[in-house]
Scaffold this motif. Structure first.
Motif, PDB file in Angstrom:
ATOM      1  N   PHE A   1       6.733  -5.857 -10.495  1.00  0.00           N
ATOM      2  CA  PHE A   1       7.592  -5.631 -11.659  1.00  0.00           C
ATOM      3  C   PHE A   1       8.594  -6.739 -11.973  1.00  0.00           C
ATOM      4  O   PHE A   1       9.111  -6.787 -13.082  1.00  0.00           O
ATOM      5  CB  PHE A   1       8.367  -4.314 -11.495  1.00  0.00           C
ATOM      6  N   PHE A   2       8.920  -7.570 -11.000  1.00  0.00           N
ATOM      7  CA  PHE A   2       9.906  -8.620 -11.260  1.00  0.00           C
ATOM      8  C   PHE A   2       9.148  -9.908 -11.557  1.00  0.00           C
ATOM      9  O   PHE A   2       8.928 -10.748 -10.693  1.00  0.00           O
ATOM     10  CB  PHE A   2      10.861  -8.763 -10.077  1.00  0.00           C
TER      11      PHE A   2
ATOM     12  N   SER B   1       8.652  -4.751  -1.328  1.00  0.00           N
ATOM     13  CA  SER B   1       8.045  -6.062  -1.527  1.00  0.00           C
ATOM     14  C   SER B   1       6.943  -5.994  -2.598  1.00  0.00           C
ATOM     15  O   SER B   1       6.876  -6.829  -3.502  1.00  0.00           O
ATOM     16  CB  SER B   1       7.503  -6.554  -0.178  1.00  0.00           C
ATOM     17  N   MET B   2       6.105  -4.960  -2.534  1.00  0.00           N
ATOM     18  CA  MET B   2       5.060  -4.753  -3.555  1.00  0.00           C
ATOM     19  C   MET B   2       5.677  -4.512  -4.935  1.00  0.00           C
ATOM     20  O   MET B   2       5.164  -4.977  -5.955  1.00  0.00           O
ATOM     21  CB  MET B   2       4.199  -3.533  -3.194  1.00  0.00           C
TER      22      MET B   2
ATOM     23  N   GLY C   1       3.416   2.869   1.588  1.00  0.00           N
ATOM     24  CA  GLY C   1       3.251   1.551   2.207  1.00  0.00           C
ATOM     25  C   GLY C   1       3.765   1.524   3.633  1.00  0.00           C
ATOM     26  O   GLY C   1       4.277   2.529   4.159  1.00  0.00           O
ATOM     27  N   VAL C   2       3.633   0.370   4.244  1.00  0.00           N
ATOM     28  CA  VAL C   2       3.974   0.152   5.651  1.00  0.00           C
ATOM     29  C   VAL C   2       5.492  -0.016   5.800  1.00  0.00           C
ATOM     30  O   VAL C   2       5.996  -1.130   5.897  1.00  0.00           O
ATOM     31  CB  VAL C   2       3.213  -1.085   6.184  1.00  0.00           C
ATOM     32  N   GLY C   3       6.173   1.092   5.737  1.00  0.00           N
ATOM     33  CA  GLY C   3       7.637   1.066   5.688  1.00  0.00           C
ATOM     34  C   GLY C   3       8.063   0.779   4.259  1.00  0.00           C
ATOM     35  O   GLY C   3       7.272   0.279   3.449  1.00  0.00           O
ATOM     36  N   SER C   4       9.321   1.105   3.945  1.00  0.00           N
ATOM     37  CA  SER C   4       9.726   0.825   2.562  1.00  0.00           C
ATOM     38  C   SER C   4       9.874  -0.678   2.334  1.00  0.00           C
ATOM     39  O   SER C   4       9.852  -1.135   1.197  1.00  0.00           O
ATOM     40  CB  SER C   4      10.975   1.607   2.166  1.00  0.00           C
ATOM     41  N   ASP C   5       9.971  -1.464   3.410  1.00  0.00           N
ATOM     42  CA  ASP C   5       9.975  -2.919   3.216  1.00  0.00           C
ATOM     43  C   ASP C   5       8.699  -3.370   2.499  1.00  0.00           C
ATOM     44  O   ASP C   5       8.742  -4.186   1.582  1.00  0.00           O
ATOM     45  CB  ASP C   5      10.091  -3.644   4.573  1.00  0.00           C
ATOM     46  N   ASP C   6       7.574  -2.816   2.926  1.00  0.00           N
ATOM     47  CA  ASP C   6       6.298  -3.140   2.276  1.00  0.00           C
ATOM     48  C   ASP C   6       6.287  -2.624   0.834  1.00  0.00           C
ATOM     49  O   ASP C   6       5.844  -3.316  -0.092  1.00  0.00           O
ATOM     50  CB  ASP C   6       5.167  -2.491   3.093  1.00  0.00           C
TER      51      ASP C   6
ATOM     52  N   ASN D   1      -0.287   0.122  -7.576  1.00  0.00           N
ATOM     53  CA  ASN D   1      -1.551   0.243  -6.853  1.00  0.00           C
ATOM     54  C   ASN D   1      -2.518  -0.871  -7.228  1.00  0.00           C
ATOM     55  O   ASN D   1      -3.257  -1.366  -6.381  1.00  0.00           O
ATOM     56  CB  ASN D   1      -2.175   1.623  -7.070  1.00  0.00           C
ATOM     57  N   ASP D   2      -2.507  -1.281  -8.481  1.00  0.00           N
ATOM     58  CA  ASP D   2      -3.378  -2.391  -8.890  1.00  0.00           C
ATOM     59  C   ASP D   2      -3.047  -3.642  -8.078  1.00  0.00           C
ATOM     60  O   ASP D   2      -3.943  -4.364  -7.636  1.00  0.00           O
ATOM     61  CB  ASP D   2      -3.232  -2.692 -10.385  1.00  0.00           C
ATOM     62  N   VAL D   3      -1.761  -3.907  -7.869  1.00  0.00           N
ATOM     63  CA  VAL D   3      -1.372  -5.085  -7.087  1.00  0.00           C
ATOM     64  C   VAL D   3      -1.751  -4.887  -5.617  1.00  0.00           C
ATOM     65  O   VAL D   3      -2.331  -5.753  -4.983  1.00  0.00           O
ATOM     66  CB  VAL D   3       0.130  -5.393  -7.245  1.00  0.00           C
TER      67      VAL D   3
END
Ligand SMILES: *Cc1c(COP(=O)(O)O)cnc(C)c1O
Length: 353
Positions: A95-96, A89-90, A81-86, A231-233
């Protein structure tokens, strides 16, 4: 009634300052003081802009495959993803998703509560001990998921794999995320625990140890099941998160293991010297295994030191928050930058309160 009643209102995360002035000493956002591996420049020099016309590979294969090889896992165990922030967030979004509180430390990465708020995930912060340690017993309560960085930020404290495994053993029904943003500065990654725990997600980034904060590359490694769900999300929101150039640069830098080892090695060495010097100046800090030191001084107010450093164009990070408002988080820079910091601190301490 107004449209404003229906706005998703959030208090956003505040990133560290990126001052626009030159000749500053920038030790405030844990960036790497050294450039990326030299092979990255070659990719930039040879990039044909005609490729911009086309969408990038939605599966980010070139980068995913390079990561799979580097970390000895299967490509379908990797999410990028676009940095681990992305990436984080995903992962929160995927999962939460229960009624139960997710758990994370009270002193930790200050983005976690922001994501929880924006996604309306209930959460509970778990106080660290006096000396900023995680007590695994605190995580043996019903919960909707767990996340913490190892080493923790902004403390720099590294926890053992045994402690992480104890938390995993107690939580087979939750996804446990370990944010390893700083693991390459002398920590031991919990990646080997993936063999035993299908519910473990390990998150890393190219921003710190690989000197590519500006490129925005983060990744998660987990069981094939976890990664499929993520990946589905992702493919339900934006398929093209990683652009051509980022994919190429990211894959290329992984090939230069020597450079990676030497630049992280230099930072570790500078950090160890900085610990000695800061102690001599009277600062106290938990032992850091990251690229920053979380220091306080028993005789001087941290907020004042922060301001006085800033006046001298030296930027460190300070939070006026409970428990940590007498600490400064100092990123480890080059030896020259650290020397400027120490000289300034000597002056400031000599001035008195
Ligand atoms: C820096 C940092 C990140 C995010 O970094 P990215 O630049 O988005 O990859 C995540 N977690 C922690 C604890 C960090 O310090």
């Amino acid at each position: 009634m107004s449209w404003e009643n229906n706005v998703r209102r959030v208090v956003p995360y505040t990133p560290g300052e990126q001052p626009k002035v030159s000749d500053i000493v920038k030790l405030n956002t844990n960036e790497n003081p050294y450039p990326p591996a030299p092979c990255v420049q070659k990719i930039l020099d040879n990039f044909d802009n005609a490729r911009m016309r086309l969408y990038p590979d939605p599966n980010a294969e070139i980068l995913v495959n390079a990561l799979a090889e580097t970390y000895h896992v299967k490509p379908n165990q990797i999410f990028v993803g676009v940095g681990s922030d992305d990436v984080i967030s995903m992962a929160f979004l995927t999962f939460f998703n229960s009624e139960r509180n997710i758990l994370f430390p009270d002193v930790t990465y200050s983005f976690y509560d922001v994501w929880a708020d924006v996604y309306k995930i209930p959460y509970q912060t778990v106080p660290l001990t006096e000396d900023f340690r995680i007590n695994p017993d605190d995580y043996k309560i019903p919960n909707g998921g767990i996340i913490f960085p190892n080493p923790n930020a902004p403390t720099g404290v590294l926890e053992s794999l045994d402690m992480i495994e104890e938390i995993l053993r107690a939580n087979p029904d939750s996804v446990v995320m370990i944010d390893e943003a700083y693991i390459d500065f002398g920590g031991v990654s919990c990646l080997p625990l993936l063999e035993k725990y299908e519910n473990l997600l390990v998150i890393q980034t190219f921003s710190k140890s690989r000197s590519m904060a500006g490129m925005r590359i983060g990744f998660a490694i987990g069981s094939e099941k976890l990664i499929k769900y993520m990946n589905d999300v992702k493919f339900s929101i934006n398929s093209y998160t990683m652009n051509h150039l980022t994919l190429l640069c990211g894959a290329e830098t992984l090939k230069d293991a020597e450079y990676f080892k030497s630049s992280t090695g230099k930072i570790i060495e500078t950090r160890e010297q900085a610990k000695k010097k800061l102690s001599e100046l009277g600062f106290v800090f938990p032992d850091s295994k990251s690229n920053f030191i979380f220091a306080s001084h028993p005789d001087y107010d941290a907020g004042k030191i922060f301001q006085k450093l800033k006046e001298r164009k030296i930027f460190v990070r300070y939070w006026n928050k409970p428990r940590i408002n007498q600490h400064l988080r100092i990123t480890v820079g080059t030896p020259e930058e650290m020397q400027k910091l120490f000289s300034a601190l000597e002056e400031i301490l000599a001035e008195g309160q």
